[in-house]
Design an enzyme around this catalytic site. Structure first.
Site, PDB file in Angstrom:
ATOM      1  N   CYS A  83       0.806  -1.229   0.000  1.00 14.45           N
ATOM      2  CA  CYS A  83       0.000   0.000   0.000  1.00 14.45           C
ATOM      3  C   CYS A  83       0.839   1.279   0.000  1.00 14.45           C
ATOM      4  CB  CYS A  83      -0.985  -0.001   1.165  1.00 14.45           C
ATOM      5  SG  CYS A  83      -2.252  -1.267   0.966  1.00 14.45           S
ATOM      6  N   HIS A 127     -13.107   9.503  -7.435  1.00 16.03           N
ATOM      7  CA  HIS A 127     -12.126   9.578  -8.523  1.00 16.03           C
ATOM      8  C   HIS A 127     -11.017  10.592  -8.243  1.00 16.03           C
ATOM      9  CE1 HIS A 127     -15.079   7.107 -10.551  1.00 16.03           C
ATOM     10  NE2 HIS A 127     -14.085   6.715 -11.337  1.00 16.03           N
ATOM     11  N   GLU A 170     -13.199  -0.760   2.640  1.00 16.57           N
ATOM     12  CA  GLU A 170     -12.142  -0.562   1.651  1.00 16.57           C
ATOM     13  C   GLU A 170     -12.110  -1.708   0.630  1.00 16.57           C
ATOM     14  OE1 GLU A 170      -8.223   1.225   2.937  1.00 16.57           O
ATOM     15  OE2 GLU A 170      -7.574  -0.805   2.430  1.00 16.57           O
TER      16      GLU A 170
END
Length: 149
Positions: free
Chosen positions: A25, A75, A136
């Site tokens: 990550c 986005h 998530e």
């Protein structure tokens, strides 16, 4: 009058990177987030009120969350502004990308804290934020509860 909890769910796509993290990550990647927002209050008892019987109109709750969270984060790519990712963020912005710089590590845990503050500021006085769940992935989520805070 009874206290009732109501929940509205939202989805949005957001990218992020965790600077200094020791796993995958640390790389820029994205998630299809699922956000559940639960508020608590008493249903309106005034029979002349057009919202009689509601704690809060789902549409009113949607407006708050959409304006302050979904429309902002959808986005977008989120970076901690206190890391070297600011250089990457600036490059992305220069190329027309939607970038958000925050003052925290953009983990689900820290995002729910941020979202709770944003939502609490906008709720009517008689409605309290009860919980937020930010999913998530299909198997990973963070939760915020007013009773814990």
């Amino acid at each position: 009058m009874s206290k009732i909890r109501i929940t509205k769910q939202f989805t949005f796509e957001t990218g992020h990177a965790l600077y200094g993290y020791d796993g995958k990550c640390k790389n820029v990647h994205g998630h299809s987030y699922k956000l559940s927002v639960t508020v608590i209050g008493s249903p309106i008892t005034d029979t002349s009120n057009v919202k009689y019987g509601m704690v809060i109109d789902f549409g009113d709750l949607k407006k708050i969350v959409k304006e302050d969270i979904v429309d902002v984060f959808d986005h977008a790519t989120v970076f901690n502004k206190n890391t070297p990712h600011v250089e990457l963020a600036q490059e992305l912005k220069n190329r027309g990308h939607h970038v958000i710089l925050v003052d925290y590590q953009p983990t689900s845990e820290m995002m729910v804290i941020d979202f709770a503050k944003k939502i609490q500021r906008r709720l009517p006085e008689n409605i309290k934020l009860h919980a937020i769940k930010l999913q998530e992935t299909d198997t990973s989520f963070a939760e915020w509860y007013a009773s814990d805070n």
